[in-house]
Write a protein that holds these residues in place. Structure first.
Motif, PDB file in Angstrom:
ATOM      1  N   ALA A  21      -6.432  24.731  11.167  1.00 25.47           N
ATOM      2  CA  ALA A  21      -5.043  24.369  11.458  1.00 25.47           C
ATOM      3  C   ALA A  21      -4.913  23.785  12.863  1.00 25.47           C
ATOM      4  O   ALA A  21      -4.113  22.862  13.102  1.00 25.47           O
ATOM      5  CB  ALA A  21      -4.143  25.583  11.291  1.00 25.47           C
ATOM      6  N   LEU A  22      -5.697  24.315  13.788  1.00 29.49           N
ATOM      7  CA  LEU A  22      -5.675  23.803  15.160  1.00 29.49           C
ATOM      8  C   LEU A  22      -6.211  22.368  15.215  1.00 29.49           C
ATOM      9  O   LEU A  22      -5.666  21.536  15.952  1.00 29.49           O
ATOM     10  CB  LEU A  22      -6.492  24.733  16.042  1.00 29.49           C
ATOM     11  CG  LEU A  22      -6.319  24.654  17.537  1.00 29.49           C
ATOM     12  CD1 LEU A  22      -4.864  24.942  17.912  1.00 29.49           C
ATOM     13  CD2 LEU A  22      -7.234  25.647  18.220  1.00 29.49           C
ATOM     14  N   MET A  23      -7.245  22.086  14.439  1.00 28.31           N
ATOM     15  CA  MET A  23      -7.782  20.716  14.393  1.00 28.31           C
ATOM     16  C   MET A  23      -6.792  19.752  13.768  1.00 28.31           C
ATOM     17  O   MET A  23      -6.657  18.619  14.221  1.00 28.31           O
ATOM     18  CB  MET A  23      -9.100  20.703  13.616  1.00 28.31           C
ATOM     19  CG  MET A  23     -10.260  21.250  14.378  1.00 28.31           C
ATOM     20  SD  MET A  23     -11.779  20.939  13.501  1.00 28.31           S
ATOM     21  CE  MET A  23     -12.457  22.569  13.428  1.00 28.31           C
ATOM     22  N   VAL A  24      -6.085  20.216  12.731  1.00 26.56           N
ATOM     23  CA  VAL A  24      -5.057  19.378  12.114  1.00 26.56           C
ATOM     24  C   VAL A  24      -3.934  19.122  13.107  1.00 26.56           C
ATOM     25  O   VAL A  24      -3.402  17.997  13.201  1.00 26.56           O
ATOM     26  CB  VAL A  24      -4.522  20.043  10.829  1.00 26.56           C
ATOM     27  CG1 VAL A  24      -3.251  19.354  10.326  1.00 26.56           C
ATOM     28  CG2 VAL A  24      -5.592  20.033   9.753  1.00 26.56           C
ATOM     29  N   HIS A  25      -3.579  20.122  13.880  1.00 27.99           N
ATOM     30  CA  HIS A  25      -2.494  19.982  14.857  1.00 27.99           C
ATOM     31  C   HIS A  25      -2.854  18.967  15.944  1.00 27.99           C
ATOM     32  O   HIS A  25      -1.995  18.182  16.375  1.00 27.99           O
ATOM     33  CB  HIS A  25      -2.175  21.335  15.479  1.00 27.99           C
ATOM     34  CG  HIS A  25      -1.135  21.274  16.550  1.00 27.99           C
ATOM     35  ND1 HIS A  25       0.185  20.983  16.276  1.00 27.99           N
ATOM     36  CD2 HIS A  25      -1.210  21.461  17.880  1.00 27.99           C
ATOM     37  CE1 HIS A  25       0.869  21.012  17.400  1.00 27.99           C
ATOM     38  NE2 HIS A  25       0.045  21.300  18.393  1.00 27.99           N
ATOM     39  N   TYR A  26      -4.097  18.967  16.420  1.00 27.64           N
ATOM     40  CA  TYR A  26      -4.503  18.067  17.494  1.00 27.64           C
ATOM     41  C   TYR A  26      -5.022  16.730  16.986  1.00 27.64           C
ATOM     42  O   TYR A  26      -5.350  15.866  17.788  1.00 27.64           O
ATOM     43  CB  TYR A  26      -5.542  18.725  18.392  1.00 27.64           C
ATOM     44  CG  TYR A  26      -4.906  19.691  19.358  1.00 27.64           C
ATOM     45  CD1 TYR A  26      -4.040  19.239  20.346  1.00 27.64           C
ATOM     46  CD2 TYR A  26      -5.146  21.058  19.272  1.00 27.64           C
ATOM     47  CE1 TYR A  26      -3.440  20.123  21.223  1.00 27.64           C
ATOM     48  CE2 TYR A  26      -4.564  21.942  20.140  1.00 27.64           C
ATOM     49  CZ  TYR A  26      -3.722  21.471  21.117  1.00 27.64           C
ATOM     50  OH  TYR A  26      -3.131  22.341  21.989  1.00 27.64           O
ATOM     51  N   ALA A  27      -5.129  16.552  15.696  1.00 34.99           N
ATOM     52  CA  ALA A  27      -5.629  15.276  15.170  1.00 34.99           C
ATOM     53  C   ALA A  27      -4.521  14.254  15.044  1.00 34.99           C
ATOM     54  O   ALA A  27      -3.373  14.440  15.079  1.00 34.99           O
ATOM     55  CB  ALA A  27      -6.260  15.479  13.810  1.00 34.99           C
TER      56      ALA A  27
END
Length: 118
Positions: free
Chosen positions: A112-118
């Motif tokens: 979820a963190l990677m999706v948020h920063y992508a």
């Protein structure tokens, strides 16, 4: 120890449902950031509890628990230090499933963190 996929999936689903409910209760809305926030705390709780159980099972707290038991039962009956069970003998809860669920929840939080920063 038998690895039960169905049981682990049910527990993981319940954990994710509780995270979503806590997001709604605490943040009054369900967003990716609120999911990351709450799942961080749940992951930390799972992993810290499993590490506590690991240190208890290693015998780290045995002498302290035996000493406290001997001190507080002093005068009631004559017990020897060797006869008092250690904390590692009393607590038989397995910490590996807690670590597994904490690790999986942490991986979902990282995704979820990677999706948020992508």
């Amino acid at each position: 120890m038998k690895f039960n996929v169905k049981k682990n999936f049910i527990i993981l689903s319940i954990t994710q449902f509780i995270i979503v409910i806590l997001c709604f209760i605490i943040h009054h809305k369900i967003t990716l950031v609120s999911y990351i926030d709450i799942s961080f705390y749940v992951t930390s709780g799972y992993i810290l509890l499993s590490l506590l159980l690991f240190t208890i099972h290693s015998g780290f707290y045995d002498v302290m628990s035996k000493s406290l038991n001997l001190f507080f039962s002093r005068g009631k009956d004559k017990r020897r230090f060797e006869d008092i069970p250690g904390l590692s003998e009393l607590i038989t809860l397995n910490g590996k499933p807690l670590f597994l669920h904490g690790l999986i929840t942490g991986l979902l939080m990282a995704a979820a963190l990677m999706v948020h920063y992508a």
